[in-house]
Motif scaffolding. Sequence first.
Motif, short mmCIF file in Angstrom:
data_model
loop_
_atom_site.label_atom_id
_atom_site.label_comp_id
_atom_site.label_asym_id
_atom_site.label_seq_id
_atom_site.Cartn_x
_atom_site.Cartn_y
_atom_site.Cartn_z
N ASP A 139 0.83 -1.21 0.00
CA ASP A 139 0.00 0.00 0.00
C ASP A 139 0.86 1.26 0.00
OD1 ASP A 139 -2.30 -1.57 0.08
OD2 ASP A 139 -2.38 -1.53 2.27
N ALA A 140 2.04 1.17 0.61
CA ALA A 140 2.94 2.33 0.68
C ALA A 140 3.77 2.49 -0.60
CB ALA A 140 3.88 2.18 1.88
N GLY A 141 3.67 1.52 -1.51
CA GLY A 141 4.42 1.60 -2.76
C GLY A 141 5.91 1.30 -2.59
N LEU A 142 6.26 0.54 -1.55
CA LEU A 142 7.66 0.27 -1.25
C LEU A 142 8.07 -1.19 -1.48
CD1 LEU A 142 7.87 2.32 2.06
CD2 LEU A 142 8.88 2.94 -0.15
N ALA A 143 7.13 -2.07 -1.75
CA ALA A 143 7.43 -3.50 -1.84
C ALA A 143 8.39 -3.82 -2.99
CB ALA A 143 6.15 -4.31 -1.97
N LYS A 144 8.14 -3.26 -4.16
CA LYS A 144 9.01 -3.57 -5.30
C LYS A 144 10.39 -2.97 -5.10
CE LYS A 144 9.19 -4.06 -10.23
NZ LYS A 144 8.44 -4.04 -11.48
N ASP A 145 10.48 -1.75 -4.57
CA ASP A 145 11.78 -1.14 -4.29
C ASP A 145 12.58 -2.00 -3.33
OD1 ASP A 145 11.09 1.00 -5.91
OD2 ASP A 145 10.56 2.32 -4.24
N LEU A 146 11.91 -2.53 -2.29
CA LEU A 146 12.60 -3.38 -1.32
C LEU A 146 13.04 -4.69 -1.98
CD1 LEU A 146 13.65 -3.94 1.50
CD2 LEU A 146 11.35 -4.73 2.13
N ALA A 147 12.20 -5.26 -2.82
CA ALA A 147 12.55 -6.50 -3.52
C ALA A 147 13.81 -6.29 -4.36
CB ALA A 147 11.39 -6.98 -4.39
N ILE A 148 13.86 -5.19 -5.08
CA ILE A 148 15.02 -4.89 -5.94
C ILE A 148 16.27 -4.65 -5.09
CG2 ILE A 148 15.98 -3.17 -7.52
CD1 ILE A 148 13.04 -2.88 -8.62
N GLU A 149 16.11 -3.92 -4.01
CA GLU A 149 17.25 -3.62 -3.13
C GLU A 149 17.80 -4.89 -2.49
OE1 GLU A 149 19.90 -0.79 -1.71
OE2 GLU A 149 18.18 -0.31 -2.96
N CYS A 150 16.91 -5.79 -2.07
CA CYS A 150 17.34 -7.06 -1.46
C CYS A 150 18.02 -7.94 -2.50
CB CYS A 150 16.16 -7.79 -0.85
SG CYS A 150 15.50 -7.02 0.64
N GLN A 151 17.49 -7.97 -3.69
CA GLN A 151 18.00 -8.82 -4.76
C GLN A 151 19.47 -8.56 -5.04
OE1 GLN A 151 18.27 -7.48 -8.39
NE2 GLN A 151 19.34 -9.36 -8.82
N ALA A 152 19.90 -7.34 -4.89
CA ALA A 152 21.30 -6.99 -5.14
C ALA A 152 22.26 -7.70 -4.20
CB ALA A 152 21.47 -5.48 -5.03
N ASN A 153 21.76 -8.23 -3.09
CA ASN A 153 22.61 -8.86 -2.08
C ASN A 153 22.28 -10.32 -1.82
OD1 ASN A 153 24.26 -6.47 -1.13
ND2 ASN A 153 22.19 -5.68 -0.92
N PHE A 154 21.54 -10.96 -2.73
CA PHE A 154 21.18 -12.37 -2.55
C PHE A 154 22.40 -13.26 -2.34
CE2 PHE A 154 16.81 -12.42 -4.87
CZ PHE A 154 16.22 -11.83 -3.77
N ASP A 155 23.49 -12.95 -3.01
CA ASP A 155 24.69 -13.80 -2.93
C ASP A 155 25.32 -13.78 -1.55
OD1 ASP A 155 25.49 -11.13 -3.24
OD2 ASP A 155 27.31 -11.68 -4.32
N GLN A 156 24.91 -12.85 -0.69
CA GLN A 156 25.46 -12.76 0.67
C GLN A 156 24.55 -13.41 1.71
OE1 GLN A 156 27.23 -8.86 1.60
NE2 GLN A 156 26.76 -8.32 -0.53
N GLY A 157 23.46 -14.01 1.26
CA GLY A 157 22.55 -14.69 2.17
C GLY A 157 21.36 -13.83 2.57
N ALA A 158 20.34 -14.49 3.10
CA ALA A 158 19.08 -13.81 3.44
C ALA A 158 19.26 -12.76 4.52
CB ALA A 158 18.02 -14.84 3.85
N ASN A 159 20.10 -13.02 5.52
CA ASN A 159 20.28 -12.07 6.61
C ASN A 159 20.86 -10.76 6.10
OD1 ASN A 159 22.25 -10.83 8.75
ND2 ASN A 159 20.72 -11.96 9.92
N VAL A 160 21.93 -10.85 5.33
CA VAL A 160 22.58 -9.64 4.80
C VAL A 160 21.68 -8.95 3.78
CG1 VAL A 160 24.56 -8.79 3.46
CG2 VAL A 160 24.90 -10.50 5.24
N ALA A 161 21.02 -9.73 2.91
CA ALA A 161 20.13 -9.14 1.90
C ALA A 161 19.00 -8.37 2.57
CB ALA A 161 19.58 -10.23 0.98
N ALA A 162 18.43 -8.93 3.65
CA ALA A 162 17.35 -8.27 4.37
C ALA A 162 17.84 -6.98 5.03
CB ALA A 162 16.75 -9.21 5.41
N ARG A 163 18.96 -7.08 5.72
CA ARG A 163 19.50 -5.92 6.44
C ARG A 163 19.86 -4.79 5.48
NH1 ARG A 163 24.53 -5.20 7.38
NH2 ARG A 163 25.07 -7.41 7.34
N LYS A 164 20.60 -5.12 4.42
CA LYS A 164 21.01 -4.09 3.46
C LYS A 164 19.82 -3.53 2.70
CE LYS A 164 25.84 -5.25 2.82
NZ LYS A 164 26.90 -5.55 1.84
N GLY A 165 18.84 -4.38 2.40
CA GLY A 165 17.64 -3.92 1.71
C GLY A 165 16.87 -2.92 2.55
#
Length: 98
Positions: free
Chosen positions: A34-60
């Motif tokens: 609803d806030a229009g932030l879900a896709k931006d967060l998905a893209i931001e997290c995706q950039a760090n998938f190779d570092q694992g879910a914890n790092v991808a979530a934190r950096k996203g």
Amino acid sequence: MSTSIDSSQINELAMSIADRLFIQVGNWNLYLGDAGLAKDLAIECQANFDQGANVAARKGLEGIQVKLGGGITRLPLSKLIPPNQFFDLEEILEPYCR
């Protein structure tokens, strides 16, 4: 391990985030879809998938700057979600980080 996913997977990830994660203001929950932030967060997290879910979530969550008061103030998304939401995001990201 590949760090990039296609646009349909980004959209799928954004939909998973949209109705599960929210910004909390007082007793009010604003879901990221609803806030229009879900896709931006998905893209931001995706950039760090190779570092694992914890790092991808934190950096996203740190990488998304949310404008408040018409853009006068900006806060990282990590400061606006309840602490347990971080673990929910990790859980959502886990299948993408393998």
